[in-house]
Enzyme design. Structure first.
Site, PDB file in Angstrom:
ATOM      1  N   CYS A 182       1.549   9.118 -10.066  1.00 30.59           N
ATOM      2  CA  CYS A 182       2.730   9.641 -10.736  1.00 30.59           C
ATOM      3  C   CYS A 182       3.255  10.832  -9.935  1.00 30.59           C
ATOM      4  O   CYS A 182       2.494  11.660  -9.459  1.00 30.59           O
ATOM      5  CB  CYS A 182       2.501  10.104 -12.169  1.00 30.59           C
ATOM      6  SG  CYS A 182       1.925   8.813 -13.259  1.00 30.59           S
TER       7      CYS A 182
ATOM      8  N   ARG B 249       3.822   7.871  -4.935  1.00 30.48           N
ATOM      9  CA  ARG B 249       2.763   8.215  -5.876  1.00 30.48           C
ATOM     10  C   ARG B 249       2.700   7.268  -7.075  1.00 30.48           C
ATOM     11  O   ARG B 249       1.795   7.365  -7.910  1.00 30.48           O
ATOM     12  CB  ARG B 249       2.963   9.641  -6.396  1.00 30.48           C
ATOM     13  CG  ARG B 249       2.967  10.689  -5.309  1.00 30.48           C
ATOM     14  CD  ARG B 249       3.216  12.055  -5.884  1.00 30.48           C
ATOM     15  NE  ARG B 249       2.126  12.458  -6.753  1.00 30.48           N
ATOM     16  CZ  ARG B 249       1.022  13.060  -6.341  1.00 30.48           C
ATOM     17  NH1 ARG B 249       0.863  13.334  -5.077  1.00 30.48           N
ATOM     18  NH2 ARG B 249       0.083  13.389  -7.191  1.00 30.48           N
TER      19      ARG B 249
ATOM     20  N   TRP C  83       2.829   5.714 -12.289  1.00 31.24           N
ATOM     21  CA  TRP C  83       1.789   4.722 -12.009  1.00 31.24           C
ATOM     22  C   TRP C  83       1.011   4.603 -13.309  1.00 31.24           C
ATOM     23  O   TRP C  83       0.347   5.543 -13.731  1.00 31.24           O
ATOM     24  CB  TRP C  83       0.885   5.195 -10.870  1.00 31.24           C
ATOM     25  CG  TRP C  83      -0.104   4.171 -10.429  1.00 31.24           C
ATOM     26  CD1 TRP C  83       0.084   3.173  -9.517  1.00 31.24           C
ATOM     27  CD2 TRP C  83      -1.463   4.034 -10.887  1.00 31.24           C
ATOM     28  NE1 TRP C  83      -1.065   2.432  -9.372  1.00 31.24           N
ATOM     29  CE2 TRP C  83      -2.031   2.934 -10.198  1.00 31.24           C
ATOM     30  CE3 TRP C  83      -2.257   4.726 -11.799  1.00 31.24           C
ATOM     31  CZ2 TRP C  83      -3.339   2.513 -10.394  1.00 31.24           C
ATOM     32  CZ3 TRP C  83      -3.570   4.299 -12.000  1.00 31.24           C
ATOM     33  CH2 TRP C  83      -4.099   3.206 -11.299  1.00 31.24           C
TER      34      TRP C  83
ATOM     35  N   ASN D  36       1.502  13.978 -15.013  1.00 31.67           N
ATOM     36  CA  ASN D  36       0.704  13.221 -14.045  1.00 31.67           C
ATOM     37  C   ASN D  36      -0.751  13.498 -14.370  1.00 31.67           C
ATOM     38  O   ASN D  36      -1.180  14.650 -14.324  1.00 31.67           O
ATOM     39  CB  ASN D  36       1.057  13.704 -12.623  1.00 31.67           C
ATOM     40  CG  ASN D  36       0.054  13.239 -11.581  1.00 31.67           C
ATOM     41  OD1 ASN D  36      -0.552  12.184 -11.733  1.00 31.67           O
ATOM     42  ND2 ASN D  36      -0.119  14.012 -10.532  1.00 31.67           N
ATOM     43  N   GLY D  37      -1.501  12.453 -14.731  1.00 31.68           N
ATOM     44  CA  GLY D  37      -2.916  12.658 -15.056  1.00 31.68           C
ATOM     45  C   GLY D  37      -3.300  11.847 -16.277  1.00 31.68           C
ATOM     46  O   GLY D  37      -2.591  10.920 -16.671  1.00 31.68           O
TER      47      GLY D  37
ATOM     48  N   GLU E 161     -11.597  -1.918   7.708  1.00 30.14           N
ATOM     49  CA  GLU E 161     -10.263  -1.324   7.593  1.00 30.14           C
ATOM     50  C   GLU E 161      -9.180  -2.395   7.799  1.00 30.14           C
ATOM     51  O   GLU E 161      -8.176  -2.420   7.086  1.00 30.14           O
ATOM     52  CB  GLU E 161     -10.134  -0.182   8.612  1.00 30.14           C
ATOM     53  CG  GLU E 161      -8.785   0.482   8.699  1.00 30.14           C
ATOM     54  CD  GLU E 161      -8.312   1.146   7.410  1.00 30.14           C
ATOM     55  OE1 GLU E 161      -9.061   1.198   6.440  1.00 30.14           O
ATOM     56  OE2 GLU E 161      -7.140   1.574   7.374  1.00 30.14           O
TER      57      GLU E 161
ATOM     58  N   LYS F 295      -6.399  -3.342   4.979  1.00 34.33           N
ATOM     59  CA  LYS F 295      -4.959  -3.274   5.259  1.00 34.33           C
ATOM     60  C   LYS F 295      -4.286  -4.588   4.872  1.00 34.33           C
ATOM     61  O   LYS F 295      -3.223  -4.599   4.259  1.00 34.33           O
ATOM     62  CB  LYS F 295      -4.669  -2.993   6.747  1.00 34.33           C
ATOM     63  CG  LYS F 295      -4.967  -1.621   7.264  1.00 34.33           C
ATOM     64  CD  LYS F 295      -3.953  -0.571   6.891  1.00 34.33           C
ATOM     65  CE  LYS F 295      -4.324   0.138   5.621  1.00 34.33           C
ATOM     66  NZ  LYS F 295      -5.250   1.233   5.696  1.00 34.33           N
TER      67      LYS F 295
ATOM     68  N   GLU G   3      -4.189  -5.049   0.958  1.00 37.25           N
ATOM     69  CA  GLU G   3      -3.363  -4.179   0.125  1.00 37.25           C
ATOM     70  C   GLU G   3      -1.877  -4.379   0.327  1.00 37.25           C
ATOM     71  O   GLU G   3      -1.106  -4.177  -0.600  1.00 37.25           O
ATOM     72  CB  GLU G   3      -3.766  -2.711   0.242  1.00 37.25           C
ATOM     73  CG  GLU G   3      -3.495  -2.051   1.548  1.00 37.25           C
ATOM     74  CD  GLU G   3      -3.916  -0.573   1.539  1.00 37.25           C
ATOM     75  OE1 GLU G   3      -3.979   0.048   0.483  1.00 37.25           O
ATOM     76  OE2 GLU G   3      -4.179  -0.054   2.646  1.00 37.25           O
TER      77      GLU G   3
ATOM     78  N   HIS H 246     -25.397 -14.843   7.161  1.00 37.20           N
ATOM     79  CA  HIS H 246     -26.179 -14.685   5.925  1.00 37.20           C
ATOM     80  C   HIS H 246     -25.344 -15.000   4.689  1.00 37.20           C
ATOM     81  O   HIS H 246     -25.695 -14.592   3.585  1.00 37.20           O
ATOM     82  CB  HIS H 246     -26.752 -13.269   5.838  1.00 37.20           C
ATOM     83  CG  HIS H 246     -27.699 -12.958   6.961  1.00 37.20           C
ATOM     84  ND1 HIS H 246     -28.953 -13.509   7.048  1.00 37.20           N
ATOM     85  CD2 HIS H 246     -27.550 -12.192   8.071  1.00 37.20           C
ATOM     86  CE1 HIS H 246     -29.549 -13.072   8.159  1.00 37.20           C
ATOM     87  NE2 HIS H 246     -28.707 -12.275   8.795  1.00 37.20           N
TER      88      HIS H 246
ATOM     89  N   LYS I 202      -0.235   5.962  -3.708  1.00 36.39           N
ATOM     90  CA  LYS I 202      -0.756   6.637  -2.514  1.00 36.39           C
ATOM     91  C   LYS I 202      -1.898   7.582  -2.856  1.00 36.39           C
ATOM     92  O   LYS I 202      -2.894   7.637  -2.164  1.00 36.39           O
ATOM     93  CB  LYS I 202       0.403   7.423  -1.882  1.00 36.39           C
ATOM     94  CG  LYS I 202       0.041   8.166  -0.626  1.00 36.39           C
ATOM     95  CD  LYS I 202       0.010   7.226   0.543  1.00 36.39           C
ATOM     96  CE  LYS I 202      -0.435   7.897   1.817  1.00 36.39           C
ATOM     97  NZ  LYS I 202      -1.012   6.908   2.735  1.00 36.39           N
TER      98      LYS I 202
HETATM   99  O1  M6R Z   1      -5.882  10.403  -0.023  1.00 36.93           O
HETATM  100  P1  M6R Z   1      -7.204   9.760   0.245  1.00 36.93           P
HETATM  101  O2  M6R Z   1      -7.498   9.619   1.698  1.00 36.93           O
HETATM  102  O3  M6R Z   1      -8.320  10.447  -0.460  1.00 36.93           O
HETATM  103  O4  M6R Z   1      -7.078   8.312  -0.361  1.00 36.93           O
HETATM  104  C1  M6R Z   1      -8.175   7.447  -0.410  1.00 36.93           C
HETATM  105  C2  M6R Z   1      -7.743   6.027  -0.704  1.00 36.93           C
HETATM  106  O5  M6R Z   1      -7.110   5.953  -1.947  1.00 36.93           O
HETATM  107  C3  M6R Z   1      -6.791   5.496   0.369  1.00 36.93           C
HETATM  108  O6  M6R Z   1      -7.350   5.562   1.639  1.00 36.93           O
HETATM  109  C4  M6R Z   1      -6.418   4.021   0.080  1.00 36.93           C
HETATM  110  O7  M6R Z   1      -7.543   3.209   0.235  1.00 36.93           O
HETATM  111  C5  M6R Z   1      -5.269   3.581   0.973  1.00 36.93           C
HETATM  112  N1  M6R Z   1      -4.318   2.848   0.209  1.00 36.93           N
HETATM  113  C6  M6R Z   1      -5.696   2.730   2.111  1.00 36.93           C
HETATM  114  O8  M6R Z   1      -4.656   2.298   2.905  1.00 36.93           O
END
Ligand code: M6R
Length: 614
Positions: free
Chosen positions: A2, A27, A73, A99-100, A487, A491, A494, A510, A609
């Protein structure tokens, strides 16, 4: 999650709020809304993105030089028009953005119901504003006192802004475990989740601390009190150094694309003043004070989430390999709930782009309580994690707006490479010749990343065309490239919604090998020399089962060309720094596939984010 923004001053609030919400949309983007005060208190809110809100508002009354805005969010209640913020109190005198999460909202709600309150939304936020109204009414209190007393009764996390229709020269903001920045202009004030909505109006900001309440009024300016109503005498005013270009797309269709291409520069920025190839040294200012303690630590424990956790895994390889200090890497979200053993001889590194991730922050607080030295590696300057740690280093990647983390990851890995090098040199676990070799090579990384970007892009577009309709994908790597495989898979998942798994290549046999057939693309990251032969055997195993192999190799790897279906060539580097280059094709591949599938790359569904809730 948010984004919140507020304005009080002499200008019209609406354009400032809308522009601010667009900047904060990373956000959360389930719904958006604004409240504007101009005698009447008008609230407009809509499911969807800020654009949907703007279309909905059309030519409605948007006058007012006091206003608040929110991009959501969803946590409590579906993402729809009713649950969208701002939320009115029962009498519609007060309005709030939040926000929270208010964890004890159900108890408060039941109590308010006994007082005759009814609720239109399913949110915890509406409960909070009704509580504030109830307290205001019972005590005939000014809004700031009602907000403060209400906050003594809630459990949870919040950044809130409240407006009172009957007190039109004031805005009250408060925070606990969710970020809030107050911008100070000429006879005007801004509040926001981060500085991006503020930066073009003023560079003077105050970061609120937990349990602080900011009362911003036309007559008296900014006053900050704590939850016990003690005034914070002189709030520290910070000067922010953020360029507007850094938060705009600059000709790219998506922020993610821009951020991928910024990496040669952001890696360079991360090393500036910390590495001198000419003079042959690497140093980290943040480490200086605690170098001895870290060098002699029993363990370094890394806590992080998502992509930052992957950077942490690479740090485990780097620090153990070069500096020979034992490292453990923990999902921050699991760490605090498994009764971990931490001592004063441990050092806890928290890695976070945003510096606001609730799980990482909570893990850090636990480590502090148990006596460990804490060190933050963050991107966002002044963020909660950066402020909560004993020491730390910023990665200086600039604002990362695409939800999928790219330049922050390479910034984190660059910083961690520097850290490993400094510690190794200090502990004497590498020779001075090796130290110099590593320094020289690190200095070349920005140029090599640039080459990886330009030389691989065309081939990656062709491969993306072939991969875009896959339902599943497997990413394999060994050693330093195993976290890169994780990673790459994250990517792809997501932003393109293709199911993908990252695996250590040798683990494939395995279990995951059962999945391989002619429809399964297998991305193999084979740029680390020490694992080359073994990974060739893994590729043979995939080919024997008709899997489609996309191999990322060092330039001139003729052996892999003979067996892989597609080859992506990138510049070679010393083994510890391979992730900095091998991750580039992972980012480009997921980006192009997502665009080809018509996905909103910067705002993937269900994500935000900055994950400021547990
Ligand atoms: O702000 P942060 O690095 O603590 O965020 C951690 C994760 O939420 C963040 O890396 C998330 O996995 C991303 N969407 C990955 O691309």
């Amino acid at each position: 999650m948010c984004g919140i923004v507020g304005y009080i001053g002499n200008r019209q609030a609406y354009p400032i709020l809308i522009k601010g919400l667009r900047r904060l949309e990373y956000r959360g983007y389930d719904s958006a809304g604004v409240a504007l005060l101009n005698g009447a208190l008008n609230v407009y809110k809509k499911k969807g993105k800020v654009n949907d809100l703007v279309n909905f508002i059309g030519d409605k009354n948007i006058k007012g030089n006091l206003g608040i805005g929110h991009t959501r969010w969803a946590t409590h209640g579906a993402p729809d028009d009713i649950n969208a913020h701002p939320h009115f109190s029962g009498s519609e005198r007060l309005v709030i953005i939040h926000n929270g999460i208010i964890e004890n909202y159900a108890t408060i709600k039941s109590w308010l119901e006994t007082k005759g309150h009814t609720f239109t939304s399913e949110t915890d936020t509406e409960v909070l504003i009704c509580l504030i109204e109830q307290i205001q009414k019972e005590g005939d209190l000014p809004i700031e006192d009602a907000v403060r007393i209400a906050l003594t009764k809630v459990v949870g996390a919040y950044a809130i802004v409240v407006i009172d229709r009957l007190d039109p020269n004031k805005m009250v903001a408060a925070r606990k475990s969710s970020p809030l920045v107050v911008g100070i202009g000429e006879e005007e004030f801004f509040v926001a989740s981060d500085a991006t909505p503020i930066v073009e109006y003023t560079n003077q900001v105050v970061y609120l601390d937990d349990n602080e309440i900011a009362i911003v009024s036309r007559e008296n300016g900014l006053k900050v009190v704590n939850i016990q109503n003690e005034e914070v005498k002189i709030p520290i005013v910070h000067e922010i150094d953020m360029k507007i270009e850094a938060i705009e797309k600059g000709g790219y269709e998506y922020f993610m694309h821009k951020e991928i291409y910024e990496q040669p520069k952001t890696i360079d920025d991360c090393m500036r003043g910390r590495l001198s190839v000419q003079e042959g040294w690497a140093r980290l200012g943040g480490l200086a004070q605690y170098k001895n303690k870290i060098c002699n630590a029993d363990r370094i424990i890394i806590v992080a989430c998502g992509t930052s956790w992957h950077a942490g895994l690479i740090a485990e390889y780097l620090i153990e390999d070069l500096a020979r200090i034992p490292v453990e890497v923990e999902y921050a979200s699991e760490f605090r709930y498994r009764n971990p053993i931490i001592s004063e001889r441990d050092v806890v590194l928290a890695i976070s782009q945003s510096g606001e991730t609730a799980d990482t922050l909570a893990a850090l607080e636990l480590a502090k309580k148990m006596g460990a030295l804490t060190y933050g590696i963050c991107n966002v300057v002044g963020s909660s994690i950066a402020r909560a740690t004993d020491a730390g280093s910023y990665i200086h990647a600039g604002p990362e707006i695409g939800v999928a983390s790219t330049k922050a990851f390479t910034g984190q890995v660059t910083l961690l490479s520097l850290m490993a090098l400094v510690l190794a040199n200090e502990r004497g676990t590498i020779s001075s010749t090796q130290y110099q070799e590593y320094i020289t090579e690190l200095g070349q990384i920005p140029e090599k990343v640039n080459k990886a970007l330009t030389s691989s892009d065309d081939e990656i577009r062709i491969i993306s065309e072939k991969m875009k309709n896959a339902d599943n994908a497997l990413y394999l790597g060994r050693g330093y490239n195993f976290p890169v495989a994780l990673e790459g898979a994250l990517k792809l998942k997501e932003i393109s919604y293709i199911h993908a798994e990252g695996y250590p290549a040798a683990e494939m046999k395995h279990g995951p090998i059962a999945l391989i057939d002619e429809n399964m693309p297998v991305v193999v990251i084979a740029t680390n020399p020490s694992a080359h032969e073994k990974i060739m055997s893994n590729v043979q195993e995939v080919k024997a089962r008709k899997g489609v192999v996309i191999a990322v190799v060092n330039e001139g790897d003729s052996e892999m060309k003979k067996i892989a279906d597609y080859i992506i060539e990138i510049p070679s580097t010393l083994e510890p720094f391979t992730p900095l280059i091998s991750v580039i094709p992972m980012q480009l591949l997921s980006y192009h596939i997502a665009v080809m599938r018509g996905c909103n790359v910067d705002q993937p569904r269900n994500l935000a984010k900055s994950v400021t809730v547990e």
